[in-house]
Enzyme design. Structure first.
Site, short mmCIF file in Angstrom:
data_model
loop_
_atom_site.label_atom_id
_atom_site.label_comp_id
_atom_site.label_asym_id
_atom_site.label_seq_id
_atom_site.Cartn_x
_atom_site.Cartn_y
_atom_site.Cartn_z
N GLY A 148 0.80 -1.22 0.00
CA GLY A 148 0.00 0.00 0.00
C GLY A 148 0.83 1.26 0.00
O GLY A 148 0.47 2.27 -0.62
N THR A 149 1.99 1.23 0.69
CA THR A 149 2.83 2.42 0.75
C THR A 149 3.36 2.78 -0.63
O THR A 149 3.32 3.95 -1.04
CB THR A 149 4.00 2.19 1.73
OG1 THR A 149 3.47 2.10 3.05
CG2 THR A 149 4.98 3.36 1.68
N GLN B 275 -7.22 0.07 4.54
CA GLN B 275 -8.01 -0.48 5.65
C GLN B 275 -9.45 -0.78 5.26
O GLN B 275 -10.11 -1.61 5.91
CB GLN B 275 -7.99 0.48 6.84
CG GLN B 275 -6.63 0.72 7.46
CD GLN B 275 -6.04 -0.51 8.13
OE1 GLN B 275 -6.72 -1.53 8.31
NE2 GLN B 275 -4.77 -0.44 8.49
N THR C 171 10.31 -7.45 -11.94
CA THR C 171 9.67 -8.76 -11.97
C THR C 171 8.62 -8.85 -10.88
O THR C 171 8.89 -8.57 -9.71
CB THR C 171 10.70 -9.88 -11.80
OG1 THR C 171 11.68 -9.78 -12.83
CG2 THR C 171 10.05 -11.24 -11.85
N CYS D 179 2.95 1.39 12.08
CA CYS D 179 4.02 2.22 11.51
C CYS D 179 4.57 3.22 12.51
O CYS D 179 5.64 3.79 12.29
CB CYS D 179 3.50 2.96 10.28
SG CYS D 179 2.98 1.87 8.95
#
Length: 373
Positions: A69-70, A160, A219, A306
């Site tokens: 997601g980051t 989320q 890849t 985080c």
């Protein structure tokens, strides 16, 4: 052990692991190769792309697989010079976007008049569909429509929300959206970026080869992608299970209050994810309570994964108007679709026992006590 930190990560579903294993063993081929076995891998990846797209009401060609997601969020924001966000956003957004952060109300919802006032001067807007700490659900359509109407490109953080509440991206004026597999019982290290058809990406964020239709080089993480697809398929089929979690979440609060705990729920006045409970007990520091909960068999957190290793209070809760002390009293419980009523009853008792132990050592004279690992 009761694991109630599912907003940090979820356990990989057994069905997901089974779907991945062949691509770690016999189907190990590079999907960019031209021979037959590689083409079979590409077809499997296409199926996964279709599964992820179906989860959020998108088309398969609008899905670009990423490392998580980051990266998806960073990629979307990289093409925007000045981004309007909310003050409660995830660090992946706040540490990337250059622009203003719109305040939120005490319930965690965006201050809509201020949002609309701040739109001019920005070329992008970014907000989380569901907050990572409180579970507060933003008024997505209003935020996106007003931003698009002002000529801004719009990014939504779905990390989320996807798989927890219904998401139909084509019903909203959203250009980019971020997703992550490990928040919905898929593997870590794989995510996706939704890019609405017709939205221009000036340059790939990760450059090199021509993978992902020239939109993300490198890849592909084939086993992770296959697992993501299976997890998305399962999450879509289990939508009713997540909706039912709201009653378990509320039952947990009832049990704690019935046991004498003075529980205050952060964001209670706003729509929230059904499985997330951000709460505090006045006078009791969350960090101290967590040190007692873990050895008793209950894992939860004092904020997002985080930031939980840092001693500073949650920026999300401070933005909602909590004091420094109140933010440090707050902890986050996030259930999963596998959580049962028996789990909630057991967890409530563990919590109450730990709370009583801590409160018995405190007094108006001594003040809070510190619990060490």
């Amino acid at each position: 052990m009761l694991y109630w930190d599912n907003n940090a990560t979820t356990a990989t579903a057994p069905e997901v692991l089974e779907a991945m294993l062949p691509f770690l063993r016999e189907n190990f081929y590079n999907p960019s190769a031209s021979y037959g076995p590689a083409r079979e891998v590409r077809r499997a990846m296409q199926t996964a792309r279709e599964q992820v797209a179906a989860l959020v009401g998108a088309e398969p060609d609008e899905i670009v697989f990423t490392s998580g997601g980051t990266e998806a969020t960073n990629t979307a924001l990289a093409g925007m010079k000045s981004v309007l966000t909310l003050a409660t956003e995830h660090p992946a957004t706040l540490h990337t976007a250059a622009g203003d952060a719109c305040p939120v109300l005490t319930n965690g919802l965006a201050d809509l008049p201020t949002w609309k006032e701040l739109l001019p001067g920005h070329d992008g807007a970014s907000f989380a569909w569901a907050n990572h700490e409180t579970g507060v659900l933003q008024p997505v359509h209003t935020l996106a429509q007003s931003a698009h109407g002002a000529g801004l490109r719009v990014h939504a953080d779905l990390v989320q929300a996807a798989g927890k509440v219904p998401v139909q991206l084509h019903e909203h004026e959203i250009d980019f959206a971020s997703l992550s597999a490990h928040k919905l019982h898929g593997p870590k290290g794989v995510g996706a970026l939704y890019i609405r058809r017709g939205t221009v990406m000036e340059k790939p964020f990760v450059t090199g080869g021509d993978q992902e239709d020239l939109r993300r080089a490198g890849t592909e993480n084939v086993p992770g992608i296959i697992g993501f697809g299976k997890a998305a398929e399962m999450a879509l089929a289990a939508a009713g299970a997540y909706a039912a979690l709201a009653s378990l979440r509320d039952k947990l609060v009832e049990l704690l209050r019935a046991g004498g705990a003075e529980v205050m729920v952060n964001g209670a006045a706003a729509p929230r994810l059904p499985h997330v409970l951000n709460m505090r007990v006045p006078g009791v520091r969350a960090e101290d309570l967590l040190h007692l909960l873990e050895p008793a068999g209950l894992l939860c957190s004092a904020g997002s994964a985080c930031t939980s290793s840092h001693p500073s209070p949650s920026h999300v809760l401070l933005a909602m108007g909590l004091t420094d002390a109140q933010a440090r009293e707050s902890l986050r419980i996030s259930l999963s679709r596998y959580t049962t009523a028996e789990d909630v009853e057991q967890g409530a008792q563990v919590f109450l026992n730990a709370l009583r132990t801590l409160q018995s050592a405190q007094s108006p004279i001594t003040g809070p006590v510190t619990v060490y690992r």
